[in-house]
Scaffold this active site. Structure first.
Site, PDB file in Angstrom:
ATOM      1  N   GLY A  51       0.415  -5.977 -10.413  1.00 14.40           N
ATOM      2  CA  GLY A  51      -0.779  -5.673  -9.528  1.00 14.40           C
ATOM      3  C   GLY A  51      -1.923  -4.804 -10.593  1.00 14.40           C
ATOM      4  CG  ASP A 110       2.607   0.223   1.315  1.00  9.90           C
ATOM      5  OD1 ASP A 110       2.233   0.823   2.344  1.00  9.90           O
ATOM      6  OD2 ASP A 110       3.301  -0.676   1.321  1.00  9.90           O
ATOM      7  CE  LYS A 138      -1.508  -1.376   1.516  1.00  9.76           C
ATOM      8  NZ  LYS A 138      -0.732  -2.431   2.042  1.00  9.76           N
ATOM      9  CG  PHE A 159      -0.160  -7.523   2.594  1.00 11.89           C
ATOM     10  CD1 PHE A 159       0.915  -6.586   2.067  1.00 11.89           C
ATOM     11  CD2 PHE A 159      -0.692  -8.423   1.907  1.00 11.89           C
ATOM     12  CE1 PHE A 159       1.478  -6.915   0.954  1.00 11.89           C
ATOM     13  CE2 PHE A 159      -0.098  -8.918   0.663  1.00 11.89           C
ATOM     14  CZ  PHE A 159       1.118  -8.100   0.262  1.00 11.89           C
ATOM     15  CB  VAL A 160      -5.576  -5.676   0.549  1.00 15.18           C
ATOM     16  CG1 VAL A 160      -6.059  -4.971   1.822  1.00 15.18           C
ATOM     17  CG2 VAL A 160      -4.657  -4.536  -0.425  1.00 15.18           C
TER      18      VAL A 160
HETATM   19  P1  IMP Z   1       5.150   1.051  -2.701  1.00 16.94           P
HETATM   20  O1  IMP Z   1       6.283   1.343  -3.725  1.00 16.94           O
HETATM   21  O2  IMP Z   1       5.409   0.974  -1.401  1.00 16.94           O
HETATM   22  O3  IMP Z   1       4.068   2.199  -2.831  1.00 16.94           O
HETATM   23  O4  IMP Z   1       4.511  -0.153  -3.105  1.00 16.94           O
HETATM   24  C1  IMP Z   1       3.798  -0.345  -4.065  1.00 16.94           C
HETATM   25  C2  IMP Z   1       3.746  -1.848  -4.551  1.00 16.94           C
HETATM   26  O5  IMP Z   1       3.914  -2.841  -3.508  1.00 16.94           O
HETATM   27  C3  IMP Z   1       2.430  -2.370  -5.263  1.00 16.94           C
HETATM   28  O6  IMP Z   1       2.578  -2.015  -6.762  1.00 16.94           O
HETATM   29  C4  IMP Z   1       2.303  -3.566  -4.912  1.00 16.94           C
HETATM   30  O7  IMP Z   1       2.900  -4.421  -5.872  1.00 16.94           O
HETATM   31  C5  IMP Z   1       2.907  -3.634  -3.473  1.00 16.94           C
HETATM   32  N1  IMP Z   1       1.938  -3.603  -2.641  1.00 16.94           N
HETATM   33  C6  IMP Z   1       1.752  -2.750  -1.468  1.00 16.94           C
HETATM   34  N2  IMP Z   1       1.003  -2.834  -0.499  1.00 16.94           N
HETATM   35  C7  IMP Z   1       0.194  -4.115  -1.023  1.00 16.94           C
HETATM   36  C8  IMP Z   1      -0.807  -4.979  -0.570  1.00 16.94           C
HETATM   37  O8  IMP Z   1      -1.277  -4.597   0.378  1.00 16.94           O
HETATM   38  N3  IMP Z   1      -1.099  -5.997  -1.283  1.00 16.94           N
HETATM   39  C9  IMP Z   1      -0.371  -6.384  -2.293  1.00 16.94           C
HETATM   40  N4  IMP Z   1       0.645  -5.715  -2.572  1.00 16.94           N
HETATM   41  C10 IMP Z   1       1.165  -4.481  -2.139  1.00 16.94           C
END
Ligand code: IMP
Ligand code: MG
Length: 183
Positions: A51, A110, A138, A159-160
């Protein structure tokens, strides 16, 4: 061939959230701040694949310092738009970061699990410092206390896609960020 055709036609409905100019302006601002905070240092930008790719390549060009780039891969067993379970890291332990000023570069935070897992792994490598820069955050989704040193935009729990961010590996090439909407 038929199945592929059908698959190709499936377009996720989304609306514009952040346009190219808005993103570019913010990235420039972040670059300026990072440039001034790391004066006289040679930071290592540590991108979180996949990402980070668009953000990192734009950000590195507006940081007016000598710097290095490295990458780690992170998979969070995310299926489509839902997040569940553990984060599996790849490549982190073999990067020589001892004594270095490390800046973790993430596209979107996220729950915060990914970035916290990476932070923990990187600290084991005895860097001089570790900070985090994320283009998107977020805050309402965080599952533990989390300090994000540099942040582009705070967004809601939508979700983006685009600007490096995917849905099932697609849409990373959109030059803007779109918010997925219910169809
Ligand atoms: P976390 O571990 O829940 O903070 O998620 C982080 C990872 O989830 C990021 O590196 C993204 O790969 C993916 N992710 C979280 N939200 C989104 C979104 O809205 N769009 C696309 N990928 C997301
Ligand atoms: Mg993803």
């Amino acid at each position: 061939m038929g199945a592929l055709k059908e698959d190709k036609a499936r377009i996720l409905p989304f609306e514009l959230l952040l346009d190219q100019n808005t993103i570019a302006r913010k990235v420039k601002e972040l670059g300026k701040q990072i440039t001034s905070d790391y004066t006289h240092e040679v930071p290592v930008l540590l991108g979180v694949l996949k990402g980070c790719v668009v953000f990192l390549t734009d950000l590195m060009r507006v940081i007016k310092l000598p710097l290095e780039i490295e990458f780690v891969s992170a998979a969070s067993y995310r299926k489509g738009m839902r997040n569940s379970g553990d984060v599996v890291l790849g490549g982190a332990s073999t990067i020589p970061l001892k004594g270095r000023h490390v800046l973790i570069v993430e596209g979107v935070v996220d729950t915060g699990r990914t970035v916290l897992t990476i932070l923990k792994e990187i600290k084991k490598l005895e860097p001089a410092s570790v900070k985090i820069v994320t283009l998107l955050d977020k805050p309402a989704s965080h599952q533990s206390r989390l300090q994000l040193d540099y942040k582009g935009f705070s967004i809601g729990n939508d979700f983006v896609i685009g600007y490096g961010l995917d849905n099932t590996q697609r849409y990373r090439n959109l030059p803007f960020i779109g918010r997925v909407v219910d169809s």
